[in-house]
Scaffold this motif. Structure first.
Motif, PDB file in Angstrom:
ATOM      1  N   ASP A  99      -0.042   7.809   0.702  1.00  0.00           N
ATOM      2  CA  ASP A  99      -1.496   7.957   0.599  1.00  0.00           C
ATOM      3  C   ASP A  99      -1.988   8.347  -0.786  1.00  0.00           C
ATOM      4  O   ASP A  99      -1.420   9.184  -1.461  1.00  0.00           O
ATOM      5  CB  ASP A  99      -2.007   8.953   1.631  1.00  0.00           C
ATOM      6  N   TYR A 115      -7.196   4.618  -2.192  1.00  0.00           N
ATOM      7  CA  TYR A 115      -7.116   3.167  -2.349  1.00  0.00           C
ATOM      8  C   TYR A 115      -8.399   2.587  -2.954  1.00  0.00           C
ATOM      9  O   TYR A 115      -8.373   1.584  -3.651  1.00  0.00           O
ATOM     10  CB  TYR A 115      -6.883   2.484  -0.989  1.00  0.00           C
ATOM     11  N   THR A 157      -4.010  -6.152  -2.933  1.00  0.00           N
ATOM     12  CA  THR A 157      -3.530  -5.898  -1.573  1.00  0.00           C
ATOM     13  C   THR A 157      -2.594  -4.701  -1.603  1.00  0.00           C
ATOM     14  O   THR A 157      -1.741  -4.608  -2.488  1.00  0.00           O
ATOM     15  CB  THR A 157      -2.715  -7.099  -1.041  1.00  0.00           C
ATOM     16  N   ASN A 204       0.317  -2.990   0.564  1.00  0.00           N
ATOM     17  CA  ASN A 204       1.210  -3.151   1.710  1.00  0.00           C
ATOM     18  C   ASN A 204       1.919  -1.831   1.979  1.00  0.00           C
ATOM     19  O   ASN A 204       2.573  -1.288   1.088  1.00  0.00           O
ATOM     20  CB  ASN A 204       2.267  -4.215   1.406  1.00  0.00           C
ATOM     21  N   GLU A 205       1.769  -1.342   3.197  1.00  0.00           N
ATOM     22  CA  GLU A 205       2.533  -0.156   3.578  1.00  0.00           C
ATOM     23  C   GLU A 205       3.841  -0.620   4.206  1.00  0.00           C
ATOM     24  O   GLU A 205       3.842  -1.413   5.143  1.00  0.00           O
ATOM     25  CB  GLU A 205       1.735   0.701   4.562  1.00  0.00           C
ATOM     26  N   LYS A 244       7.500   0.301   5.981  1.00  0.00           N
ATOM     27  CA  LYS A 244       8.339   1.272   6.691  1.00  0.00           C
ATOM     28  C   LYS A 244       9.598   0.569   7.164  1.00  0.00           C
ATOM     29  O   LYS A 244       9.517  -0.510   7.754  1.00  0.00           O
ATOM     30  CB  LYS A 244       7.589   1.874   7.887  1.00  0.00           C
ATOM     31  N   VAL A 302       4.140  -2.738   7.512  1.00  0.00           N
ATOM     32  CA  VAL A 302       3.527  -2.319   8.770  1.00  0.00           C
ATOM     33  C   VAL A 302       2.005  -2.363   8.692  1.00  0.00           C
ATOM     34  O   VAL A 302       1.320  -2.316   9.708  1.00  0.00           O
ATOM     35  CB  VAL A 302       3.979  -0.891   9.169  1.00  0.00           C
ATOM     36  N   LYS A 303       1.478  -2.465   7.475  1.00  0.00           N
ATOM     37  CA  LYS A 303       0.032  -2.487   7.325  1.00  0.00           C
ATOM     38  C   LYS A 303      -0.321  -3.165   6.011  1.00  0.00           C
ATOM     39  O   LYS A 303       0.331  -2.925   4.997  1.00  0.00           O
ATOM     40  CB  LYS A 303      -0.490  -1.045   7.312  1.00  0.00           C
ATOM     41  N   LYS A 304      -1.326  -4.026   6.063  1.00  0.00           N
ATOM     42  CA  LYS A 304      -1.823  -4.693   4.853  1.00  0.00           C
ATOM     43  C   LYS A 304      -3.262  -4.243   4.664  1.00  0.00           C
ATOM     44  O   LYS A 304      -4.079  -4.398   5.566  1.00  0.00           O
ATOM     45  CB  LYS A 304      -1.807  -6.210   5.068  1.00  0.00           C
ATOM     46  N   ILE A 305      -3.558  -3.697   3.520  1.00  0.00           N
ATOM     47  CA  ILE A 305      -4.903  -3.181   3.294  1.00  0.00           C
ATOM     48  C   ILE A 305      -5.551  -3.915   2.121  1.00  0.00           C
ATOM     49  O   ILE A 305      -4.941  -4.065   1.067  1.00  0.00           O
ATOM     50  CB  ILE A 305      -4.869  -1.667   2.990  1.00  0.00           C
TER      51      ILE A 305
END
Lengths: 143, 143
Positions: free
Chosen positions: A61, A64, A75, A77-78, A80, A85-88
């Motif tokens: 974190d 962003y 973009t 990308n998180e 794990k 697991v997550k695209k923001i």
């Protein structure tokens, strides 16, 4: 081609406008963290011609929104266990204080350093902001 | 772990003291080049605990000596067609002008900015230099 294998856990900031990677790196003070960090600049990209990428291990974190000002349309990308697991796609903030500067030399914020540099978003697609004081339009791409 | 696959042609600056990668990156103005560049910080290293690495594609020459001042004992690998063709351990320069600063506050070079900061190498292993003006010893590791 220079490539970096995927990270196990952390963040991959992708589609950074070429040349802006080092600015985001500095903005996030990544030179001072104890984490494993990679900055890759001028990577060939079909969509963008060239792009920069930042990878940060074991970090999940930070603000962003602020970095989207430095390079809209990036973009995050998180990752794990080696999986995204997550695209923001961070949205540009509606209001920006003391991050961008008004480029009108006659604006009060250009001459008086105590006046906060306040802007309002007027067009998300173009990344354009209007100065609260002089109504001058600043495009992020011109900064 | 963050890894970068080998580059095809170019330079890999390895065994950079952790934290000094960004300084070498800035010293070489790598943010301004059009080449593919990667800076990886805080990579786990058996020998050093942690180290930084810089990879530069399609680049073969710059002043290797100056960067050894920023991180003595680094290794420069010249890569051609994905193979390391040369390993260079740059030697510390015998004489250094206007790169390091004397840390003696009473030295003339500390107070008079027109006086060049001149040092002579006195111990390669320790990376220690003697100021030409006040004989004060500066160790690179303390900079």
């Amino acid at each position: 081609m220079l490539e970096i294998t995927s990270i196990k856990d952390g963040l991959v900031i992708d589609h950074i406008k070429s040349g802006m990677g080092i600015k985001i790196f500095n903005y996030l003070n990544l030179d001072k963290v104890d984490l494993q960090v990679a900055l890759i600049m001028n990577v060939k990209s079909e969509k963008m011609g060239k792009k920069d990428i930042i990878k940060i291990e074991n970090c999940m974190d930070f603000d962003y929104t602020a970095i989207s000002l430095l390079s809209p349309h990036l973009t995050i990308n998180e990752v794990k266990s080696c999986k995204i697991v997550k695209k923001i796609k961070p949205k540009l903030p509606e209001k920006v204080v003391n991050i961008i500067k008004c480029n009108n030399p006659r604006c009060i914020t250009s001459t008086e350093s105590y006046v906060p540099q306040t802007f309002k978003l007027i067009n998300e697609d173009c990344g354009s902001y209007k100065c609260d004081y002089c109504d001058n339009i600043t495009k992020l791409s011109d900064l």
